[in-house]
Scaffold this active site. Sequence first.
Site, PDB file in Angstrom:
ATOM      1  CG  HIS A 113      34.182  42.329  57.377  1.00 53.99           C
ATOM      2  ND1 HIS A 113      33.539  43.521  57.162  1.00 53.99           N
ATOM      3  CD2 HIS A 113      34.884  42.080  56.253  1.00 53.99           C
ATOM      4  CE1 HIS A 113      33.833  43.968  55.945  1.00 53.99           C
ATOM      5  NE2 HIS A 113      34.654  43.109  55.374  1.00 53.99           N
ATOM      6  N   GLY A 140      54.814  36.049  44.436  1.00 56.87           N
ATOM      7  CA  GLY A 140      53.538  36.242  43.769  1.00 56.87           C
ATOM      8  C   GLY A 140      52.388  35.485  44.427  1.00 56.87           C
TER       9      GLY A 140
END
Length: 183
Positions: A113, A140
């Site tokens: 954004h 991970g």
Amino acid sequence: MKTELQKMLDGELYVAGDQQLVDMRSRARMLLSKYNQMIAEPLEPRTAILKQLLGECSTLDIQPPFYCDYGTHIQVGENFFMNFNCVILDCAMVTIGDNFMAGPCVQIYTAYHPLQASERIKGPELAKPITIGDNVWIGGGAIICPGVTIGNNTTIGAGSVVTKDIPDNVFAAGNPCRVIRSC
């Protein structure tokens, strides 16, 4: 005049609420809902749904649950594996090479954004493509940020936040992710 889809793929401000984009995300969510219900199913029926979502792909194993925005902007190579609970926000192209492995909870984000609040609250969004080379392992919980390229034969350590390009043949880790050593 460009469509919102074309603006999105071109890295320009776009309106995510555009009906074409809403319809594309709805299709992806329907397929993902089916896919994520197939936790105990063999690989073949799961792969059939992934091919509907991602298009033509080869050796592919994504452990459910898996989430993405569109699916149609994800291109994967041979021998692709993602562990449980991974997310790919594919508002721009995500291109991943051969022999890719991702640990659980890996997040790949092309979407972002505007930084200026007055622009951000107007609603339009942005996206930058992500490219991941061949023979890459992402540990991970790693987060891959918009616009990043990760080179061939590279390992990203668990929990890393990749905000900048990472070269070939290295182990990189941390927040922000940085090269630790050559491999």
